[in-house]
Design a protein around this motif. Structure first.
Motif, short mmCIF file in Angstrom:
data_model
loop_
_atom_site.label_atom_id
_atom_site.label_comp_id
_atom_site.label_asym_id
_atom_site.label_seq_id
_atom_site.Cartn_x
_atom_site.Cartn_y
_atom_site.Cartn_z
N ARG A 230 0.82 -1.21 0.00
CA ARG A 230 0.00 0.00 0.00
C ARG A 230 0.85 1.26 0.00
O ARG A 230 1.91 1.32 0.64
CB ARG A 230 -0.93 0.00 1.20
CG ARG A 230 -2.06 1.01 1.05
CD ARG A 230 -2.87 1.13 2.31
NE ARG A 230 -3.79 0.04 2.52
CZ ARG A 230 -3.78 -0.74 3.59
NH1 ARG A 230 -2.88 -0.56 4.54
NH2 ARG A 230 -4.67 -1.69 3.72
N GLY B 73 -4.36 -1.28 -8.90
CA GLY B 73 -4.14 -0.57 -7.65
C GLY B 73 -3.12 0.55 -7.81
O GLY B 73 -3.26 1.62 -7.21
N ASP C 10 -7.02 -2.36 -2.73
CA ASP C 10 -6.61 -3.00 -1.48
C ASP C 10 -7.74 -3.82 -0.88
O ASP C 10 -7.52 -4.91 -0.35
CB ASP C 10 -6.08 -1.95 -0.48
CG ASP C 10 -7.07 -0.83 -0.25
OD1 ASP C 10 -8.05 -0.72 -1.01
OD2 ASP C 10 -6.87 -0.05 0.70
N SER D 69 1.85 4.62 1.18
CA SER D 69 1.62 5.27 2.47
C SER D 69 1.91 6.76 2.37
O SER D 69 2.70 7.21 1.55
CB SER D 69 2.48 4.62 3.54
OG SER D 69 3.66 5.35 3.73
N VAL E 37 -3.44 3.61 -5.14
CA VAL E 37 -3.56 2.93 -3.86
C VAL E 37 -2.28 2.17 -3.52
O VAL E 37 -1.88 2.06 -2.37
CB VAL E 37 -4.76 1.95 -3.88
CG1 VAL E 37 -4.87 1.20 -2.56
CG2 VAL E 37 -6.03 2.71 -4.18
N PHE E 38 -1.63 1.61 -4.57
CA PHE E 38 -0.41 0.83 -4.36
C PHE E 38 0.81 1.61 -4.83
O PHE E 38 0.71 2.45 -5.74
CB PHE E 38 -0.47 -0.50 -5.12
CG PHE E 38 -1.48 -1.47 -4.57
CD1 PHE E 38 -1.94 -1.37 -3.26
CD2 PHE E 38 -1.98 -2.49 -5.36
CE1 PHE E 38 -2.87 -2.26 -2.75
CE2 PHE E 38 -2.91 -3.39 -4.86
CZ PHE E 38 -3.36 -3.27 -3.56
N LEU F 256 -0.27 -5.87 2.27
CA LEU F 256 -0.69 -4.50 2.01
C LEU F 256 0.13 -3.49 2.80
O LEU F 256 0.59 -2.49 2.25
CB LEU F 256 -2.18 -4.33 2.35
CG LEU F 256 -3.15 -5.14 1.48
CD1 LEU F 256 -4.57 -4.98 1.99
CD2 LEU F 256 -3.05 -4.69 0.03
#
Lengths: 192, 192
Positions: free
Chosen positions: A187, B134, B84, A189, B139-140, B183
């Motif tokens: 993910r 993603g 996610d 961040s 998101v990723f 994640l």
DNA sequence: ACCGAGTGAGACATTGATGTCTCACTCGGG
DNA sequence: CCCGAGTGAGACATCAATGTCTCACTCGGT
């Protein structure tokens, strides 16, 4: 008498044969004793003189792998400094042993309980202790158990080794991919 | 004629035998045809009537695993919503197939190039597409390639399956441990 | 040049899994 | 009740890998 004392009860020949065996078995786990011998550049008879049988060969490889992994831990000084940096150092040091490690792990799954080499417990304990230390430092999350992080560490190193071997990941990215995923996850961040 | 058309060219018996075989081979990958037969509660002869040989059995298991994984993807609706969350759903749906998956993966490593079942490519593509989606969603992270994330996904699922099987991780934590590590990684982040 | 330890190549016997076959037996439908 | 498809158990033949042995050869030390 061509034997000379090296490392730990290992003659030079033995080590070289073991390295060749590791290189082959890592790629083809079902390789024949004959194939191993050829890969090592020696005759099958000579291979048998060094190792009583396939079983003994695998045990010797296990011993070699354990020694190298312990050495990797020592060099990475996993007991010092911030745990996340220690993990990075460990991944870096473990990289050369990764294929052998993944071979031994899958091979170990076949030893259904007979008698595990106690070296694995000590190694597990060391990796586990690293993660626990990280949790106590407040660097790692506490909702993932050290046991699981240890398992995941082995899994990712193995996956990385195969991915590199099959060309799905560039060898130069090995350390980064593993360390980043293990530490930071997939993910995105906000903190970076 | 006790055969009846089920799913996809699979009679009921076949499926049940396959399930038993999967359960056993997952624990002991080197199990004998005889052991498989006993585990399935049938005679070795009957096992041979269903599957021409060990090879055919493994191929059938591969087919079964692929079908179940595709089904897991479908149920997880990995093309919908935030990536996610889709990964979480996928992990949850894949859990029951995890042991079989890890068996097939290690078994596949032995098929050194002969002829891979094209089902794996399609599956890889699906997982890979999820991670790519993603990344496009933001998101990723984009510094970890979809190929590597796919590989890591398989690796973690396999590690999780073994960890649960050996009792090193509680079965109820399987989904959480894998999804969280994949994640979010091991590092403690400020954002939670 | 000689000698002997260590080696490679090959010839076996052995072992374990596999694949094939036969033969009673059972059980369910007619 | 009978019949036959399907089965389990076992008896083989086969095959591949393993382990053991022999024998000629080489090469390093003397």
């Amino acid at each position: 008498m061509s034997h000379s004392v090296y490392s730990c009860l290992m003659s030079v020949d033995r080590i070289q044969v073991l390295r060749a065996a590791a290189a082959l078995l890592t790629r083809k786990a079902t390789a024949t004793m004959d194939e191993v011998a050829r890969a090592a550049g020696i005759g099958r008879a000579t291979l048998h003189r060094h190792f009583a049988g396939r079983d003994a060969l695998v045990r010797a490889l296990e011993e070699l792998g354990l020694q190298e992994l312990e050495a990797a831990h020592d060099r990475a000084r996993t007991e010092e400094g911030p745990a996340d940096e220690a993990v990075r150092r460990l991944v870096a040091e473990v990289e050369p042993v990764a294929p052998l490690l993944s071979f031994l792990v899958t091979e170990n799954q076949l030893f259904e309980g007979d008698q595990q080499n106690e070296g694995w417990e000590r190694l597990d304990a060391r990796v586990s202790a690293l993660f626990r230390r990280g949790q106590e430092q407040g660097v790692f999350r506490i909702d993932l158990t050290p046991a699981w992080l240890t398992e995941a560490f082995y899994g990712l190193v193995g996956s990385g080794a195969w991915a590199v071997q099959d060309g799905r990941v560039a060898a130069k990215d090995f350390q980064y991919m593993i360390a980043e995923l293990l530490l930071g996850g997939a993910r995105r961040s906000v903190e970076k």
